[in-house]
Design a protein around this motif. Structure first.
Motif: not given
Length: 584
Positions: A105-132
């Motif tokens: 829903a984001s009009p920002e360019p690169g929104a999916h790449a930024v989301r991927a970087a956040k996913f990489l950062v946050w799932s280093q903490l605990e991976a299981a909750h990233l499933c849902p």
């Protein structure tokens, strides 16, 4: 006795640091793919991921796993799962930072790449909750098959609010999505599914059957495959109906899994559950394929995150621990191992982020084609390499790495999952053969991407020529022999050695197609080579010279199998320094 309890030569905990800022490969990838979009949000998430408080949430969510409640005290069906409060803290943070479906829903360019970087950062903490979280992200492109269905669910799925609990959709500020495709008799062979779908009118059906794996059963809506009169069909199944009644989804039991223990994975029984058709009858696989593609991307991101966290822990330990009169990080043998692990991590990050950026540029035919072939390659190779790398990183900590308090056992238990989820290695290899046979544009996109680095490293040029010749001639045995000749004696087995060997494999491509009865047996060899070439091209173009040189020397010229067996003359110190987190 007090002196015997003095603690010395023990590394301090890796806490209180910026998980994003400490990852040079990720910082540079964001700069390439979304330079204007990251702002301060990624460093803020990185600091939270590295904080002692968030690390405590991760431990608590893992140790205090989900609890199934099938009935209340009076015998009424509940079919609910209770989670520890720390699970909800992790989930809320992920959703509020847009790791779920917000980029759609984001009009920002690169929104999916930024989301991927956040996913990489946050799932280093605990991976299981990233499933849902991942399944919610993946559901949106599939729902868009039917604009009317998408209009009802997409605003809830893309909302930046976390609103857990089973209530009617109209009573919720946000929703999360899941999927239930697998059945006990079929597994990856979803066409063997037996769940029945009986039409009730207006595009609605009643579903009856059993699902062997349903992750995150407390999510609000699920994409489900079932056999309609016209064949295997995709359906949208809400957990709670518009009138407030619970849909007939019975939670039979939760799986007792090796890892991913904070997340609930259930066996469910559908007892005439109401579901809305998504797409045409008989087109279930084609309808849900976009969801599968998106979840495969998250498998690659999740494995890259596990690699990075393992490398961070190993390099941090070696920088602060001494043995035999010197720091571990100054030992030539240890430095070679750490550098080798860092190469694996950086290559995984570069490839994962490149594929995430292709989602942002989906209107570009090259980007669409690259994502089509790049996902099975990356899913096969990165996810399959991760368990061995995590095990090697754990060993760098010695006995301390085998103790739960270090966090390494949790990473190790998690490491095999992404290689299995959304199609194990053989499924990805067979998907590659399907691309080679039917989608020449995707093969051309792979070659264009690799050739962007042509002329900068002789080893890369030679390996590309060998794979190209293989695709044209079908001589996979010749490819393996050529790699062996370049490697000399080498260590371990050649790239992608699972199932390698044999002559006369019968692969043929004339317009980038493949046929021949022997092709499936060699698909894993080819997938490994093609994935490594993609990684090498990215590193040659964008990584420091020490990283690119070591990767090409070890992954293209050598028969890479055992970590730490790098060729002589590489700048391992520079590679390890780049991968080591700095003290806060």
């Amino acid at each position: 006795m007090e002196a015997t309890h003095e603690v010395t030569n023990q590394p301090p905990p890796l806490t209180g640091y910026d998980v994003f800022g400490a990852d040079a490969a990720l910082v540079e990838a964001v700069g390439r793919h979304a330079p204007a979009a990251a702002g301060a949000e990624l460093p803020a998430l990185g600091r939270l991921a590295g904080s002692a408080e968030a690390q405590r949430w991760a431990r608590e969510a893992d140790v205090n796993g989900p609890v199934l409640r099938t009935h209340d005290r009076y015998g009424h069906r509940l079919d609910e799962v209770d989670f520890h409060p720390s699970w909800h803290r992790l989930m809320a943070t992920a959703v509020e930072h847009g790791l779920h479906a917000a980029p759609w829903a984001s009009p920002e360019p690169g929104a999916h790449a930024v989301r991927a970087a956040k996913f990489l950062v946050w799932s280093q903490l605990e991976a299981a909750h990233l499933c849902p979280v991942s399944m919610t992200y993946a559901a949106v492109p599939a729902l868009r098959t039917d604009a009317a269905v998408a209009a009802g669910w997409e605003p809830l799925l893309t909302s930046p609010a976390y609103d857990p609990g089973l209530r009617p959709p109209a009573a919720k500020a946000a929703a999360l999505a899941g999927m239930a495709m697998t059945e006990k008799q079929g597994g990856s062979d979803v066409r063997a599914n037996t769940t029945r779908a009986e039409p009730t009118g207006g595009g609605w059906y009643r579903l009856t059957g059993h699902k062997w794996f349903c992750s995150a059963p407390m999510n609000d809506v699920f994409l489900v495959l079932a056999q309609a009169p016209g064949g295997l069909t995709c359906f949208v199944l809400p957990r709670v109906l518009d009138d407030g009644g619970r849909n007939a989804v019975r939670l039979q039991r939760l799986k007792d899994k090796l890892g991913n223990r904070a997340n609930a994975s259930a066996e469910i029984e559908l007892d005439g559950a109401l579901a809305q058709r998504l797409g045409d009858e008989g087109r279930g696989v084609a309808t849900i394929i976009e969801m599968v593609a998106a979840t495969r991307l998250d498998c690659v991101l999740g494995s890259a995150a596990l690699l990075r966290r393992s490398v961070a822990e190993a390099t941090w330990h070696a920088a602060h621990r001494s043995a035999f009169g010197a720091r571990l990080a100054d030992s030539e043998l240890m430095r070679a191992v750490l550098a080798d692990l860092a190469l694996e991590s950086e290559a995984a990050t570069a490839l994962a982020m490149r594929l995430a950026a292709s989602v942002d540029a989906a209107a570009d035919p090259h980007e669409r084609a690259l994502r089509r072939i790049g996902l099975p390659l990356a899913k096969y190779w990165v996810c399959k390499r991760t368990p061995g790398a995590v095990a090697e990183a754990l060993e760098c900590l010695g006995g301390n790495g085998y103790v739960e308090e270090s966090g390494m056992p949790r990473l190790y238990r998690e490491a095999p999952l992404n290689s299995i989820w959304e199609g194990a290695g053989n499924i990805q290899a067979l998907d590659l053969l399907r691309v080679l046979t039917r989608e020449p544009d995707a093969v051309a996109a792979w070659r264009t991407e690799v050739e962007a680095a042509k002329g900068h490293d002789r080893r890369l040029d030679d390996a590309l020529a060998a794979v190209t010749a293989t695709l044209m001639s079908g001589d996979l045995a010749g490819l393996s022999a050529a790699a062996a000749r370049r490697a000399g004696a080498g260590v371990g087995g050649p790239l992608g050695t699972d199932g390698a060997g044999g002559a006369g494999v019968g692969v043929r491509t004339a317009a980038a197609g493949v046929d021949g009865a022997g092709a499936p047996g060699q698909a894993r060899v080819l997938a490994g080579h093609m994935a490594v070439l993609l990684q090498a091209s990215l590193l040659v173009r964008f990584a420091p010279a020490a990283v690119a040189d070591a990767f090409c020397a070890s992954r293209l010229d050598a028969r890479h199998g055992v970590y730490g067996a790098l060729p002589a003359g590489l700048d391992t110190a520079a590679i390890v320094e780049r991968a080591t987190p700095e003290a806060p």
